[in-house]
Design an enzyme around this catalytic site. Structure first.
Site, short mmCIF file in Angstrom:
data_model
loop_
_atom_site.label_atom_id
_atom_site.label_comp_id
_atom_site.label_asym_id
_atom_site.label_seq_id
_atom_site.Cartn_x
_atom_site.Cartn_y
_atom_site.Cartn_z
N LYS A 1 -2.52 6.33 -4.27
CA LYS A 1 -3.62 7.26 -3.93
C LYS A 1 -3.38 8.64 -4.54
CE LYS A 1 -3.79 4.71 0.37
NZ LYS A 1 -2.42 4.44 0.86
N TYR B 1 3.25 9.89 1.14
CA TYR B 1 4.17 9.23 2.08
C TYR B 1 5.63 9.57 1.75
CZ TYR B 1 -0.07 6.41 2.91
OH TYR B 1 -1.35 5.98 3.15
N HIS C 1 -7.45 9.93 -1.86
CA HIS C 1 -6.88 9.75 -0.52
C HIS C 1 -7.77 10.31 0.60
CE1 HIS C 1 -2.68 9.12 1.46
NE2 HIS C 1 -3.64 8.80 2.28
N ASP D 1 0.85 -1.19 0.00
CA ASP D 1 0.00 0.00 0.00
C ASP D 1 0.89 1.25 0.00
OD1 ASP D 1 -2.88 1.09 0.54
OD2 ASP D 1 -1.52 2.22 1.85
#
Ligand code: A2P
Length: 320
Positions: free
Chosen positions: A77, A48, A110, A43
Site C-alpha cells: 500500500k 506496518y 492506503h 497483505d
C-alpha cells in the site's frame, strides 16, 4: 483454496495473512510458518514497519523452493505521505526492495487522507493536506503508470467510501480493482459490497476478527469484543470450530477476501482451515442481525488538532 478472480483472470486467494501489528521479530517466523502450511496471500504495507522483515522471510522461502513467486499473492500500500505523483514510484520501489520482489500483485492507496510529502505520522496542522478528488486522481494516475510499467499487476484503494469510489472511478483511466475495508459482523457494509459487486471491484475484509491487538492509543473505551459475541460463539459450538473460524467463514461466504493477522502457529492454521468451513443460511441470517455499524478502525487518528479531516468526512457518513 477458494479464490476470487480479477477481470483479467488473475486469482486472489480468499484467505490471506494480515501483517499489521505483527511485531518485528515475530513476523519473520509467522510468514515462514504461514507459507509452510499453505498461505499464498500476504497483505503488507510500509506503515506496518515490517515489510523488510516480511521480505527476509519471502527470500528464504523462495530460496528454499518452498513457494514460487508466481504462486504467491502480495499486496502492499501507498502511505499518506507519498501521494505526490512523483513520490509514488519511489515509494513502490522501496516496498519492492524491502519485500525482495520485482513486482507486487496488488498495490493500494492506503487511505483517502493526504499528508505533506514525507510525513509518516502527522504531528502538526501543516503535516496534513486537505482531501480533494483532484489530488487523489493525480495520485491514482501515478499508480496507473506503475501498472503500465509492470511494477504492479493490479491497483486499488483501501478505506474508500462509496462516494469516494464513485468520484475516483469517474476520473480514472484504469478503474480501481479492489477496495480493502474493515468488515466483520459489527460493520457489515452491505451497501458498499453491493456497489463494489456492481462495479467489478473486489473487496478485502481487514480486521475480520475485531483487531483486538491494536495499541491502546488506537482503542476506544469499552470496545466490544467480537470474538466473544454470544451468537458467534454459539455458531462455533454448533459446528465444532472456533469463533475466529466462524468470522472468517462468514467473510468468505460473502465473497470478500479476509486477511486475519496472527503470529501464532496454531491460530495461523486455525484461520487457514476456516476456508474449508461452510456455515449455513440460518447462521448467515443470525450474523446479519449483529450489524451495528461499529468501526474499530475509525480513522480518528487522522483528526488530531488542526487536521482538516473528520471521522464523518473520511467515511462520508453522518457522524461526529
Ligand atoms: P495472535 O497474532 O496472537 O494470534 P485482526 O486480524 O482482526 O486484526 O485480529 C488480530 C488479533 O486476533 C490478534 O490479536 C491475533 O493474535 C488474534 N487472533 C488471530 N487469529 C486468532 C484466532 N484464530 N483466535 C483468536 N484470536 C486470534
Amino acid at each position: 483454496m477458494l479464490t476470487f478472480s480479477f477481470a483479467n483472470g488473475d486469482r486472489l486467494p480468499a484467505l490471506g495473512l494480515g501483517t499489521w501489528k505483527a511485531a518485528p521479530g515475530a513476523v519473520y517466523t509467522a510468514v515462514l510458518e504461514a507459507l509452510s502450511i499453505g498461505y499464498r496471500h500476504i497483505d503488507c504495507a510500509p506503515i506496518y514497519q515490517n515489510e523488510a522483515e516480511v521480505g527476509k522471510a519471502l527470500t528464504k522461502a523462495f530460496a528454499a523452493g518452498q513457494v514460487d513467486r508466481q504462486e504467491l499473492w502480495l499486496t502492499s500500500k501507498l502511505w499518506n505521505g507519498s501521494h505526490g505523483p512523483e513520490q509514488v514510484q519511489p515509494a513502490l520501489k522501496k516496498s519492492l526492495t524491502d519485500l525482495g520482489v520485482d513486482y507486487i500483485d496488488l498495490y493500494l492507496i492506503h487511505w483517502p487522507v493526504i499528508f505533506k510529502s514525507g510525513v509518516t505520522y502527522p504531528r502538526r496542522a501543516d503535516d496534513y493536506l486537505p482531501f480533494s478528488i483532484d489530488s487523489l486522481s493525480q495520485t491514482w494516475q501515478a499508480l496507473e503508470a506503475c501498472k503500465t510499467a509492470g511494477l504492479v499487476r493490479h491497483i486499488g484503494v483501501c478505506n474508500f467510501s462509496v462516494a469516494k469510489l464513485r468520484a475516483l472511478q469517474s476520473e480514472a483511466g484504469i478503474r480501481p480493482e479492489m477496495n480493502q475495508v474493515e468488515l466483520h459482523p459489527y460493520l457489515q457494509q452491505n451497501d458498499m459490497l453491493n456497489f463494489c459487486r456492481d462495479n467489478g471491484i473486489l473487496v478485502t475484509a481487514y480486521s475480520p476478527l475485531g483487531s483486538g491487538d491494536r495499541p491502546a492509543a488506537l482503542k476506544k473505551a469499552e470496545e466490544p469484543i467480537l470474538l466473544d459475541n454470544p451468537t458467534v460463539v454459539r455458531i462455533a459450538e454448533k459446528h465444532g470450530c472456533t469463533a475466529a473460524q466462524v468470522l472468517l467463514a462468514w467473510a468468505l461466504a460473502r465473497k470478500t477476501a479476509a486477511i486475519p493477522k496472527s503470529v501464532n502457529p496454531e491460530r495461523l492454521q486455525q484461520n487457514l482451515s476456516a476456508a474449508e468451513l461452510v456455515i449455513d443460511e440460518q447462521d448467515m441470517a443470525d450474523i446479519a442481525a449483529l450489524d451495528r455499524g461499529y468501526r474499530f478502525v475509525d480513522g480518528a487518528f487522522f483528526t488530531g488538532k488542526g487536521s482538516p479531516y473528520t471521522v464523518a468526512g473520511i467515511w462520508d457518513e453522518r457522524r461526529d
